[in-house]
Design a protein around this motif. Structure first.
Motif, PDB file in Angstrom:
ATOM      1  N   LEU A  35      20.610  -1.166  47.483  1.00 49.05           N
ATOM      2  CA  LEU A  35      21.682  -2.104  47.144  1.00 49.05           C
ATOM      3  C   LEU A  35      22.603  -1.393  46.160  1.00 49.05           C
ATOM      4  O   LEU A  35      22.139  -0.835  45.160  1.00 49.05           O
ATOM      5  CB  LEU A  35      21.078  -3.349  46.484  1.00 49.05           C
ATOM      6  N   ILE A  36      23.885  -1.377  46.437  1.00 52.54           N
ATOM      7  CA  ILE A  36      24.849  -0.763  45.509  1.00 52.54           C
ATOM      8  C   ILE A  36      25.722  -1.891  44.961  1.00 52.54           C
ATOM      9  O   ILE A  36      26.380  -2.595  45.726  1.00 52.54           O
ATOM     10  CB  ILE A  36      25.726   0.273  46.241  1.00 52.54           C
ATOM     11  N   THR A  37      25.657  -2.098  43.648  1.00 55.63           N
ATOM     12  CA  THR A  37      26.438  -3.196  43.079  1.00 55.63           C
ATOM     13  C   THR A  37      27.360  -2.668  41.984  1.00 55.63           C
ATOM     14  O   THR A  37      27.080  -1.647  41.369  1.00 55.63           O
ATOM     15  CB  THR A  37      25.538  -4.269  42.430  1.00 55.63           C
ATOM     16  N   GLY A  38      28.404  -3.409  41.714  1.00 53.87           N
ATOM     17  CA  GLY A  38      29.332  -3.029  40.657  1.00 53.87           C
ATOM     18  C   GLY A  38      30.658  -3.732  40.878  1.00 53.87           C
ATOM     19  O   GLY A  38      31.023  -4.058  42.016  1.00 53.87           O
ATOM     20  N   THR A  39      31.379  -3.958  39.792  1.00 57.41           N
ATOM     21  CA  THR A  39      32.686  -4.602  39.870  1.00 57.41           C
ATOM     22  C   THR A  39      33.652  -3.697  40.627  1.00 57.41           C
ATOM     23  O   THR A  39      33.442  -2.494  40.698  1.00 57.41           O
ATOM     24  CB  THR A  39      33.219  -4.815  38.435  1.00 57.41           C
ATOM     25  N   THR A  40      34.716  -4.283  41.116  1.00 57.62           N
ATOM     26  CA  THR A  40      35.690  -3.509  41.869  1.00 57.62           C
ATOM     27  C   THR A  40      36.224  -2.327  41.044  1.00 57.62           C
ATOM     28  O   THR A  40      36.465  -2.466  39.853  1.00 57.62           O
ATOM     29  CB  THR A  40      36.838  -4.433  42.378  1.00 57.62           C
ATOM     30  N   GLY A  41      36.332  -1.188  41.676  1.00 58.53           N
ATOM     31  CA  GLY A  41      36.880  -0.001  41.020  1.00 58.53           C
ATOM     32  C   GLY A  41      35.886   0.804  40.198  1.00 58.53           C
ATOM     33  O   GLY A  41      36.257   1.789  39.573  1.00 58.53           O
ATOM     34  N   VAL A  94      25.031   1.104  56.769  1.00 60.53           N
ATOM     35  CA  VAL A  94      25.829   0.845  55.560  1.00 60.53           C
ATOM     36  C   VAL A  94      26.773  -0.324  55.813  1.00 60.53           C
ATOM     37  O   VAL A  94      27.546  -0.319  56.771  1.00 60.53           O
ATOM     38  CB  VAL A  94      26.654   2.090  55.176  1.00 60.53           C
ATOM     39  N   LEU A  95      26.695  -1.296  54.935  1.00 62.90           N
ATOM     40  CA  LEU A  95      27.471  -2.512  55.127  1.00 62.90           C
ATOM     41  C   LEU A  95      28.195  -2.882  53.843  1.00 62.90           C
ATOM     42  O   LEU A  95      27.566  -3.063  52.800  1.00 62.90           O
ATOM     43  CB  LEU A  95      26.468  -3.614  55.486  1.00 62.90           C
ATOM     44  N   GLU A  96      29.512  -2.991  53.902  1.00 66.52           N
ATOM     45  CA  GLU A  96      30.301  -3.397  52.738  1.00 66.52           C
ATOM     46  C   GLU A  96      30.285  -4.927  52.633  1.00 66.52           C
ATOM     47  O   GLU A  96      30.136  -5.619  53.644  1.00 66.52           O
ATOM     48  CB  GLU A  96      31.760  -2.941  52.899  1.00 66.52           C
ATOM     49  N   GLU A  97      30.503  -5.429  51.442  1.00 63.53           N
ATOM     50  CA  GLU A  97      30.545  -6.882  51.203  1.00 63.53           C
ATOM     51  C   GLU A  97      29.363  -7.578  51.896  1.00 63.53           C
ATOM     52  O   GLU A  97      29.529  -8.468  52.734  1.00 63.53           O
ATOM     53  CB  GLU A  97      31.874  -7.453  51.669  1.00 63.53           C
ATOM     54  N   ALA A  98      28.184  -7.118  51.513  1.00 60.51           N
ATOM     55  CA  ALA A  98      26.954  -7.552  52.162  1.00 60.51           C
ATOM     56  C   ALA A  98      26.707  -9.075  52.171  1.00 60.51           C
ATOM     57  O   ALA A  98      26.116  -9.584  53.122  1.00 60.51           O
ATOM     58  CB  ALA A  98      25.770  -6.826  51.541  1.00 60.51           C
ATOM     59  N   PRO A  99      27.151  -9.839  51.140  1.00 62.75           N
ATOM     60  CA  PRO A  99      26.860 -11.276  51.194  1.00 62.75           C
ATOM     61  C   PRO A  99      27.466 -11.977  52.408  1.00 62.75           C
ATOM     62  O   PRO A  99      27.060 -13.081  52.758  1.00 62.75           O
ATOM     63  CB  PRO A  99      27.485 -11.822  49.898  1.00 62.75           C
ATOM     64  N   ARG A 100      28.384 -11.338  53.101  1.00 55.04           N
ATOM     65  CA  ARG A 100      28.931 -11.953  54.318  1.00 55.04           C
ATOM     66  C   ARG A 100      27.833 -12.171  55.357  1.00 55.04           C
ATOM     67  O   ARG A 100      27.934 -13.051  56.201  1.00 55.04           O
ATOM     68  CB  ARG A 100      30.019 -11.055  54.935  1.00 55.04           C
ATOM     69  N   VAL A 101      26.791 -11.335  55.323  1.00 59.70           N
ATOM     70  CA  VAL A 101      25.675 -11.541  56.268  1.00 59.70           C
ATOM     71  C   VAL A 101      24.343 -11.804  55.572  1.00 59.70           C
ATOM     72  O   VAL A 101      23.409 -12.308  56.175  1.00 59.70           O
ATOM     73  CB  VAL A 101      25.506 -10.341  57.232  1.00 59.70           C
ATOM     74  N   LEU A 102      24.285 -11.449  54.261  1.00 57.21           N
ATOM     75  CA  LEU A 102      23.020 -11.651  53.545  1.00 57.21           C
ATOM     76  C   LEU A 102      23.155 -12.722  52.463  1.00 57.21           C
ATOM     77  O   LEU A 102      22.246 -12.903  51.652  1.00 57.21           O
ATOM     78  CB  LEU A 102      22.564 -10.326  52.906  1.00 57.21           C
ATOM     79  N   GLY A 103      24.279 -13.415  52.415  1.00 56.22           N
ATOM     80  CA  GLY A 103      24.497 -14.455  51.399  1.00 56.22           C
ATOM     81  C   GLY A 103      23.623 -15.666  51.654  1.00 56.22           C
ATOM     82  O   GLY A 103      23.233 -15.930  52.802  1.00 56.22           O
ATOM     83  N   LYS A 104      23.350 -16.425  50.572  1.00 57.08           N
ATOM     84  CA  LYS A 104      22.498 -17.625  50.700  1.00 57.08           C
ATOM     85  C   LYS A 104      23.075 -18.594  51.713  1.00 57.08           C
ATOM     86  O   LYS A 104      22.371 -19.139  52.552  1.00 57.08           O
ATOM     87  CB  LYS A 104      22.402 -18.344  49.345  1.00 57.08           C
ATOM     88  N   ASN A 105      24.401 -18.817  51.632  1.00 55.37           N
ATOM     89  CA  ASN A 105      25.004 -19.827  52.521  1.00 55.37           C
ATOM     90  C   ASN A 105      24.887 -19.422  53.988  1.00 55.37           C
ATOM     91  O   ASN A 105      24.755 -20.265  54.861  1.00 55.37           O
ATOM     92  CB  ASN A 105      26.462 -20.104  52.137  1.00 55.37           C
ATOM     93  N   ILE A 127      20.211 -10.488  62.135  1.00 54.45           N
ATOM     94  CA  ILE A 127      19.638  -9.149  62.289  1.00 54.45           C
ATOM     95  C   ILE A 127      19.548  -8.403  60.941  1.00 54.45           C
ATOM     96  O   ILE A 127      18.602  -7.654  60.693  1.00 54.45           O
ATOM     97  CB  ILE A 127      20.426  -8.324  63.360  1.00 54.45           C
ATOM     98  N   PHE A 128      20.484  -8.673  60.047  1.00 54.11           N
ATOM     99  CA  PHE A 128      20.484  -7.944  58.769  1.00 54.11           C
ATOM    100  C   PHE A 128      19.359  -8.435  57.856  1.00 54.11           C
ATOM    101  O   PHE A 128      18.699  -7.637  57.199  1.00 54.11           O
ATOM    102  CB  PHE A 128      21.851  -8.066  58.079  1.00 54.11           C
ATOM    103  N   SER A 129      19.135  -9.751  57.859  1.00 54.73           N
ATOM    104  CA  SER A 129      18.025 -10.243  57.032  1.00 54.73           C
ATOM    105  C   SER A 129      16.698  -9.827  57.660  1.00 54.73           C
ATOM    106  O   SER A 129      15.722  -9.564  56.958  1.00 54.73           O
ATOM    107  CB  SER A 129      18.110 -11.764  56.841  1.00 54.73           C
ATOM    108  N   VAL A 189      21.977  -0.110  53.638  1.00 54.65           N
ATOM    109  CA  VAL A 189      22.615   0.207  52.357  1.00 54.65           C
ATOM    110  C   VAL A 189      23.647  -0.897  52.182  1.00 54.65           C
ATOM    111  O   VAL A 189      24.688  -0.901  52.844  1.00 54.65           O
ATOM    112  CB  VAL A 189      23.305   1.586  52.364  1.00 54.65           C
ATOM    113  N   ALA A 190      23.310  -1.884  51.359  1.00 56.51           N
ATOM    114  CA  ALA A 190      24.174  -3.051  51.209  1.00 56.51           C
ATOM    115  C   ALA A 190      25.041  -2.865  49.964  1.00 56.51           C
ATOM    116  O   ALA A 190      24.523  -2.575  48.890  1.00 56.51           O
ATOM    117  CB  ALA A 190      23.328  -4.301  51.087  1.00 56.51           C
ATOM    118  N   ILE A 191      26.349  -2.994  50.139  1.00 59.29           N
ATOM    119  CA  ILE A 191      27.267  -2.805  49.021  1.00 59.29           C
ATOM    120  C   ILE A 191      27.865  -4.160  48.654  1.00 59.29           C
ATOM    121  O   ILE A 191      28.288  -4.893  49.546  1.00 59.29           O
ATOM    122  CB  ILE A 191      28.401  -1.824  49.421  1.00 59.29           C
ATOM    123  N   THR A 192      27.875  -4.498  47.377  1.00 52.10           N
ATOM    124  CA  THR A 192      28.473  -5.778  46.984  1.00 52.10           C
ATOM    125  C   THR A 192      28.897  -5.798  45.526  1.00 52.10           C
ATOM    126  O   THR A 192      28.335  -5.094  44.693  1.00 52.10           O
ATOM    127  CB  THR A 192      27.492  -6.955  47.233  1.00 52.10           C
TER     128      THR A 192
END
Ligand SMILES: Nc1ncnc2c1ncn2[C@@H]1O[C@H](COP(=O)(O)OP(=O)(O)OP(=O)(O)O)[C@@H](O)[C@H]1O
Ligand SMILES: [Mg+2]
Length: 510
Positions: free
Chosen positions: A157-163, A377-388, A396-398, A412-415
């Motif tokens: 999991l790669i996390t961090g604020t934009t930039g 590798v997936l950018e903005e991972a909560p689009r497929v791994l988010g709670k909602n 498939i991702f979960s 490699v989930a980036i968010t």
């Protein structure tokens, strides 16, 4: 030896040390206490002021300074006003690294960490380079390696604020992976930033055959057109979509009746085509409308007019070609910058499902051992791994997050927003690369799910600058502070042997 601070109190995990007046300690800095029996590696987690003078008097002196411009000279100022550092025990390092369980000696003197302190640590079996060891803002000449085959198949999991440098980190990881035969990577690139059409990028890798680029825009010489045949789509590829159960039922009914022609049949259906006790007409029209939009298809005289990436005639072998590239250890970049978010996710969902099922099949046949680990590798991972999204059911991702490691398939989930991902999925991401995060709710989500106790590191994480990160992994002994190199032409100078030879560097062992 130059000492920077001296221990004077506190307790385990919150050791208090006084900073020497001529040193300048930073949050995140690594310090070492040399003791006859044991060497302890510690890290600064907080800094505060200390003074021998009472607060009331300090306030009074400050008043004289500010209001009356009276300069106050202190007798022996260095001893009376000073800075205190709060440190946490990181590791006990003598013959071999161990979790620290003892307090260092009272009045122990602390010095800078050196390369030699950690040099007895050797590389793991499949060394994968992440960055150089960092102490505060200082970068040490000590490359950090983890076992790539384990780290990649157990999800990152790669996390961090934009930039803060997530994409730069990812470019480095992709470049390194391209040099290695035991892993391949599949990247869905919504910003078309990894291949490097106009700037330095993965296309400049020393062996261009290793890099495969699929795009629906102008295709650079030697690369591939992205078209996928409609017949390859199944209803389960739409699992991530917010559809009601009657709407899903419509899809499955058409799939059952018409097999690979189900989309064509559904888009051409009229009310006489379905019996009203099977499905409701309203659901059919909603599904038709959504499919047309996502797939960019219109219908004229029962003919499909395909204007997007999904096509009725071409693209039959795109996915099988892509999978064979991955199986031969290549890096596959899929440019999704031309599509809406939903179309991108559908494509990612389709390709990922096929990759995963192929690897599951190899496993059943006993052929998986010879295959490289595939990282998706997936950018903005909560689009497929988010709670909602996952509240509606798994996708498939979960599924890969839960069981991919058994089939050499990792994510490699980036968010920027790890708090949107359920705890259980976060816990399955066994390596977290944490970059600067200002929002405390996001820091908390990542601290709560880290492989090491980072409860004292909130400030440290908030103060990380661009390119600075902390790796917390089940496959490392401690949460390793690293500096990620800038991704530019200079990466060409790092030879393949530097990245793969087990003897050329000393790094951090598992
Ligand atoms: N390791 C690094 N060393 C030096 N500078 C860096 C590093 N990483 C990032 N930067 C600087 O920060 C900028 C932004 O980095 P990057 O695009 O990787 O951020 P990001 O986290 O992916 O942002 P976003 O969430 O918006 O995609 C880079 O263009 C570069 O100037
Ligand atoms: Mg980015």
């Amino acid at each position: 030896m130059v000492f920077k601070a001296q221990i004077l109190g506190g307790r385990f995990g919150e050791i208090i040390a006084r900073q020497k007046s001529d040193s300048d300690l930073e949050i995140g800095e690594l310090l070492v206490d040399d003791n006859a029996e044991e060497k302890t590696l510690m890290q600064v987690v907080d800094l505060q002021y200390g003074s021998q003078i009472s607060m009331q008097n300090l306030e009074k002196i400050s008043g004289f300074n500010l209001e009356d411009d009276l300069q106050t000279e202190f007798f022996n100022n260095k001893n009376r006003n000073y800075k205190l550092a709060i440190l946490k025990n990181v590791l006990s390092i003598r013959a071999s690294p161990k979790s620290s369980k003892k307090l260092p000696e009272f009045f122990g003197k602390l010095r800078d960490v050196t390369k030699e302190d950690l040099s007895f640590l050797t590389k793991s079996d499949n060394p994968f380079f992440f960055g150089n060891l960092r102490s505060g803002t200082k970068t040490l000449d000590l490359p950090v390696f983890l076992d790539g085959s384990k780290v990649l198949s157990h999800h990152i999991l790669i996390t961090g604020t934009t930039g803060k440098g997530k994409s730069v980190l990812m470019k480095n990881l992709l470049w390194n992976a391209a040099s290695l035969d035991y892993c391949s990577m599949l990247v869905f690139d919504p910003h078309d930033e990894y291949f490097g059409r106009k700037e330095f990028g993965l296309k400049d890798f020393s062996d261009p055959n290793k890099i495969i680029y699929f795009t629906s825009r102008t295709v650079p010489p030697g690369q591939r057109t992205l078209k996928v045949n409609l017949k390859l789509l199944r209803p389960d590829h739409f699992d991530f979509l917010d559809l009601s159960s009657p709407q899903r039922q419509v899809m499955y009914l058409y799939y059952k009746k018409h097999k690979s022609e189900w989309i064509k049949a559904l888009l051409n259906s009229d009310s006489s085509d379905i019996s009203s006790n099977e499905v409701n007409e309203m659901s059919v029209s909603v599904v038709k409308r959504r499919l047309k939009l996502i797939l960019d298809i219109s219908v004229s005289d029962s003919n499909l007019i395909c204007s997007g990436v999904f096509d009725e005639t071409s693209g039959a072998t795109t996915i099988s070609d892509l999978i064979s590239f991955l199986e031969s250890g290549k890096l596959v970049i899929v440019d999704t910058s031309n599509f809406s978010g939903t179309t991108e996710l559908l494509l990612a969902s389709l390709i990922t499902s096929e990759v995963f099922h192929k690897y599951k099949d190899y496993n059943t046949k006993g052929l998986l051992n010879d295959k490289p680990v595939i990282s998706i590798v997936l950018e903005e991972a909560p689009r497929v791994l988010g709670k909602n999204v996952l509240d509606q059911g798994p996708n498939i991702f979960s599924t890969i997050a839960r069981e991919g490691r058994k089939f050499k398939t990792g994510l490699v989930a980036i968010t920027q927003l790890p708090s949107l991902i359920p705890k259980e999925i976060l816990a399955n991401m066994n390596t977290k690369i944490i970059m600067g995060t200002e929002m405390s709710s996001e820091r908390q989500a990542i601290i709560d799910s880290a492989s090491q106790d980072l409860s004292a590191d909130s400030r440290n994480i908030a103060s990380l600058d661009k390119g600075e990160a902390i790796i917390s992994s089940n496959f490392s002994r401690f949460a390793i502070p690293i500096k990620i190199p800038m991704f530019d032409e200079s990466i060409k100078k790092v030879s393949k042997s530097d990245l793969t030879s087990k003897n050329s560097f000393s790094g951090i062992k598992l």
